[in-house]
Design a protein around this motif. Structure first.
Motif, PDB file in Angstrom:
ATOM      1  N   UNK A 115       0.820  -1.209   0.000  1.00 45.17           N
ATOM      2  CA  UNK A 115       0.000   0.000   0.000  1.00 45.17           C
ATOM      3  C   UNK A 115       0.851   1.255   0.000  1.00 45.17           C
ATOM      4  N   UNK A 116       0.409   2.242  -0.759  1.00 46.87           N
ATOM      5  CA  UNK A 116       1.152   3.491  -0.876  1.00 46.87           C
ATOM      6  C   UNK A 116       1.342   4.207   0.447  1.00 46.87           C
ATOM      7  N   UNK A 117       0.295   4.266   1.257  1.00 46.38           N
ATOM      8  CA  UNK A 117       0.419   4.929   2.553  1.00 46.38           C
ATOM      9  C   UNK A 117       1.360   4.159   3.469  1.00 46.38           C
ATOM     10  N   UNK A 118       1.297   2.834   3.425  1.00 48.75           N
ATOM     11  CA  UNK A 118       2.176   2.018   4.259  1.00 48.75           C
ATOM     12  C   UNK A 118       3.636   2.188   3.848  1.00 48.75           C
ATOM     13  N   UNK A 119       3.905   2.233   2.549  1.00 42.88           N
ATOM     14  CA  UNK A 119       5.275   2.423   2.074  1.00 42.88           C
ATOM     15  C   UNK A 119       5.784   3.799   2.489  1.00 42.88           C
ATOM     16  N   UNK A 120       4.968   4.826   2.320  1.00 41.22           N
ATOM     17  CA  UNK A 120       5.377   6.173   2.728  1.00 41.22           C
ATOM     18  C   UNK A 120       5.656   6.214   4.224  1.00 41.22           C
ATOM     19  N   UNK A 121       4.832   5.553   5.014  1.00 41.04           N
ATOM     20  CA  UNK A 121       5.059   5.492   6.456  1.00 41.04           C
ATOM     21  C   UNK A 121       6.327   4.740   6.809  1.00 41.04           C
ATOM     22  N   UNK A 122       6.558   3.630   6.104  1.00 47.96           N
ATOM     23  CA  UNK A 122       7.763   2.833   6.349  1.00 47.96           C
ATOM     24  C   UNK A 122       9.010   3.653   6.045  1.00 47.96           C
TER      25      UNK A 122
END
Length: 165
Positions: free
Chosen positions: A62-69
């Motif tokens: 997920x895009x939001x998860x990658x950005x958060x990671x």
């Protein structure tokens, strides 16, 4: 044929060139926004359903998860510099694959006198969406890592770090 009509073969060639330019721009923007700590800009080049894997880590979905990671991974970074070379872009309609060589340097707040170096290859998948090309798959194959020390004091000799943009 009028002067403004482009033959199909020429039009297809121009479209292929434009796709390659657009895809390459997305790949470079991914790295440059991370270097500027611009997580919103980085998130903008990711598909909502991206699957990413960095080295031997677990996949991030997920895009939001990658950005958060990525935000967590760079939280303690003072500065970083990614150098990418896009080696292959293979476009098939609204999908593409790209091979990108990667070298990055990072300096962390807890160890400001040493730069960490990573060398690897990104294996990217991209998809054309309504607002442009997005990275839909990303796998960073890590090949080398080391710590660089300025034992000679060269940075100080040239006036230190800066200026900052």
């Amino acid at each position: 044929m009028s002067a403004t009509t482009i033959p199909t073969s020429t039009g297809a060639a121009i479209r292929a060139l434009q796709d390659r330019i657009d895809i390459t721009d997305v790949l470079y923007r991914y790295a440059s926004t991370i270097d500027r700590f611009d997580l919103d800009g980085m998130r903008a080049v990711l598909a909502d359903d991206i699957v990413a894997q960095y080295g031997n880590g677990e996949p991030v979905v997920g895009g939001d998860a990658v950005a958060g990671w990525i935000g967590e991974a760079i939280a303690g970074v003072v500065w970083q510099h990614h150098l990418l070379s896009v080696y292959h872009v293979d476009v098939d309609g609204d999908r593409a694959k790209a091979l990108v060589y990667h070298t990055s340097h990072q300096v962390f707040a807890e160890d400001p006198d040493n730069a960490k170096l990573l060398v690897g290859r990104y294996h990217n998948e991209l998809r054309r969406e309504a607002d442009g090309w997005k990275i839909s798959g990303l796998m960073l194959e890590l090949l080398w890592g080391e710590v660089k020390v300025d034992a000679a004091g060269y940075l100080d000799a040239v006036g230190g770090r800066g200026p900052q943009a």
